[in-house]
Design an enzyme around this catalytic site. Structure first.
Site, PDB file in Angstrom:
ATOM      1  CE1 TYR A  21     -62.367  76.449 -34.493  1.00 22.02           C
ATOM      2  CE2 TYR A  21     -61.211  76.242 -36.579  1.00 22.02           C
ATOM      3  CZ  TYR A  21     -61.616  75.702 -35.380  1.00 22.02           C
ATOM      4  OH  TYR A  21     -61.260  74.417 -35.060  1.00 22.02           O
TER       5      TYR A  21
ATOM      6  CB  SER B  89     -57.945  73.909 -35.837  1.00 25.09           C
ATOM      7  OG  SER B  89     -58.437  73.750 -37.158  1.00 25.09           O
TER       8      SER B  89
END
Length: 256
Positions: free
Chosen positions: A163, A149
């Site tokens: 995250y 990501s």
């Protein structure tokens, strides 16, 4: 481009649940290039996706945070196709089987949720790599790609400490794996998507995509195109990298 011809190669792709997801786009791209497929997702939607892919596609539903699931995927490829040349891990971020949010600042996230995020996004990547690498090394031209990501490896996001940490960890994992497997002809790379219009994109994420330099969110196919290249013979000298697909979002200082 003949170098993108994957005929005769076998691939495993995880995270192939949503119809508008990166995982399904990758599966379509690799299949179109001629690869035979084993696909997986946490839930039974993977069987629906398999029905939309060429006959012979193997679908397996399972939790990649469990060692047995990753091992089953590797076994399925070698048993059905006699080899495993390509492995792409698109699983992570969200899960239909465990939809509880793990967002929050460090003082808001329980240790249990912290561990859950690391398990789904980092532990699963490690278990997958460990399971597929022996077969990829036997291939001699193995390709392992992790979908990471923009959040974590390149930029940060408020309220997403777990995250961010997990996805940054995937980049470190990729670099370590690349060094350990280079002598066997295996390349290991990560792809870091920005705002992508998938099934799970929220209205706010759509608005964020409109603020990128290109003025929109990316599509799963635009991410899959890069991954298909990383799985091809053209990418044989590219390893240990984290490649960003974000419409220029990470290079723009001005937001107005």
């Amino acid at each position: 481009m003949s170098d993108l011809d994957l005929a005769g190669r076998a691939a495993v792709v995880t995270g192939v649940g949503g119809r508008r997801g990166i995982g399904f786009a990758v599966a379509r791209a690799l299949s179109a290039a001629g690869a035979s497929l084993v696909i997986s997702a946490a839930g039974d939607r993977v069987h629906e996706r398999a029905a939309e892919l060429p006959a012979g596609t193997v679908a397996i539903a399972g939790d990649l945070t469990q060692e047995r699931t990753a091992a089953e995927l590797a076994r399925a490829a070698t048993s059905r196709f006699g080899r495993l040349d390509i492995a792409v891990n698109c699983a992570g971020m969200t899960s239909t089987t465990r939809p509880e949010p793990e967002s929050g600042a460090a003082w808001e996230v329980s240790f249990e949720k912290w561990r859950a995020s690391l398990s789904r996004n980092l532990d699963a990547a490690f278990l997958f790599a460990r399971a597929v690498l022996p077969s990829l090394e036997n291939s001699g031209t193995g390709r392992l790609v992790m979908v990471s990501s923009l959040t974590g490896p390149v930029m940060g996001m408020r309220g997403e400490v777990a995250y961010c940490a997990a996805k940054a960890g995937v980049t470190g994992l990729v670099r370590g794996l690349a060094l350990d497997s280079a002598a066997a002809g295996v390349t290991v790379n990560a792809v870091a998507p920005g705002w992508i219009a998938t099934d799970s994109q929220t209205p706010d994420e759509h608005k964020q995509g409109l603020r990128t330099p290109v003025g929109r969110s990316g599509t799963p196919d635009e991410v899959a195109g890069l991954i298909a290249y990383l799985c091809s013979s053209s990418s044989s000298y590219l390893t240990g990298q984290c490649l960003v697909v974000d419409g220029g979002n990470s290079i723009a200082e001005e937001r107005a």
